[in-house]
Design a protein around this motif. Structure first.
Motif, mmCIF file in Angstrom:
data_model
loop_
_atom_site.group_PDB
_atom_site.id
_atom_site.type_symbol
_atom_site.label_atom_id
_atom_site.label_comp_id
_atom_site.label_asym_id
_atom_site.label_seq_id
_atom_site.Cartn_x
_atom_site.Cartn_y
_atom_site.Cartn_z
ATOM 1 N N LEU A 66 0.826 -1.209 0.000
ATOM 2 C CA LEU A 66 0.000 0.000 0.000
ATOM 3 C C LEU A 66 0.859 1.257 0.000
ATOM 4 N N GLN A 67 1.934 1.237 0.767
ATOM 5 C CA GLN A 67 2.814 2.403 0.823
ATOM 6 C C GLN A 67 3.414 2.693 -0.546
ATOM 7 N N LYS A 68 3.771 1.651 -1.290
ATOM 8 C CA LYS A 68 4.300 1.846 -2.642
ATOM 9 C C LYS A 68 3.248 2.509 -3.526
ATOM 10 N N GLN A 69 1.994 2.065 -3.391
ATOM 11 C CA GLN A 69 0.911 2.675 -4.171
ATOM 12 C C GLN A 69 0.719 4.134 -3.784
ATOM 13 N N VAL A 70 0.756 4.418 -2.485
ATOM 14 C CA VAL A 70 0.557 5.789 -2.002
ATOM 15 C C VAL A 70 1.648 6.704 -2.562
ATOM 16 N N GLU A 71 2.877 6.231 -2.615
ATOM 17 C CA GLU A 71 3.974 7.045 -3.143
ATOM 18 C C GLU A 71 3.744 7.385 -4.612
ATOM 19 N N GLN A 72 3.199 6.458 -5.369
ATOM 20 C CA GLN A 72 2.892 6.715 -6.782
ATOM 21 C C GLN A 72 1.707 7.667 -6.919
ATOM 22 N N ILE A 73 0.771 7.583 -6.010
ATOM 23 C CA ILE A 73 -0.448 8.393 -6.064
ATOM 24 C C ILE A 73 -0.166 9.848 -5.717
ATOM 25 N N ARG A 74 0.806 10.103 -4.884
ATOM 26 C CA ARG A 74 1.104 11.480 -4.442
ATOM 27 C C ARG A 74 1.296 12.430 -5.617
ATOM 28 N N GLU A 75 1.761 11.889 -6.739
ATOM 29 C CA GLU A 75 1.959 12.711 -7.929
ATOM 30 C C GLU A 75 0.634 13.273 -8.440
ATOM 31 N N LYS A 76 -0.466 12.634 -8.115
ATOM 32 C CA LYS A 76 -1.784 13.050 -8.607
ATOM 33 C C LYS A 76 -2.450 14.070 -7.693
ATOM 34 N N GLN A 77 -1.779 14.482 -6.654
ATOM 35 C CA GLN A 77 -2.260 15.512 -5.730
ATOM 36 C C GLN A 77 -3.604 15.134 -5.096
#
Length: 144
Positions: A66-77
């Protein structure tokens, strides 16, 4: 009705990832927060009993994923809250939605039919039946 909290259950499959991307677009447009939830199946839910550390290991792995997904999602603001729960998947999803006043659940489906559906059931179908908020099911596009 404004949508401020979106729950996105994930099992880390391709269909869950597709639904998550859909939810992120929706959340960005609505300025909503996303709750990314992975439920680990444990029908016994006995406090203090984790099958010799298996559940603990699964929880740690899910938190890392989940943390890996969250790090990728941060780019989407989009604000994302990752969560791992243990229990019967659909029950945990519905309970979380009620406790956190979720406005919308967006989830993927594997689209199983026939015997596979009869034996494996459908978490999405059960969530639709008992959730008190709207549920949007996102299917992956058919391959041509």
């Amino acid at each position: 009705m404004p949508i401020k909290r979106i729950l996105v259950p994930t099992d880390f499959s391709a269909s869950s990832e597709y639904a998550c991307q859909y939810a992120l677009t929706f959340a960005h447009e609505a300025r909503a927060e996303v709750y990314l939830l992975h439920a680990i199946y444990n029908p016994l839910r006995l406090p203090g009993y984790d099958f010799g550390g298996v559940i603990e290991t699964l929880v740690k792995q899910a938190q890392d994923d989940l943390q890996k997904q969250v790090e990728q999602i941060r780019e989407k603001q989009v604000i994302v809250h990752p969560m791992v729960l243990v229990g019967v998947e659909y029950e945990e999803i519905v309970k979380f939605a009620q406790e956190h006043q979720i406005d919308l659940i967006i989830m993927g489906t594997h689209g199983r039919t026939g015997l596979a559906h009869a034996f494996l059931g459908s978490v999405a179908e059960r969530v639709i039946r008992i959730a008190s908020c709207p549920v949007l099911i996102v299917r992956m596009p058919a391959h041509k």
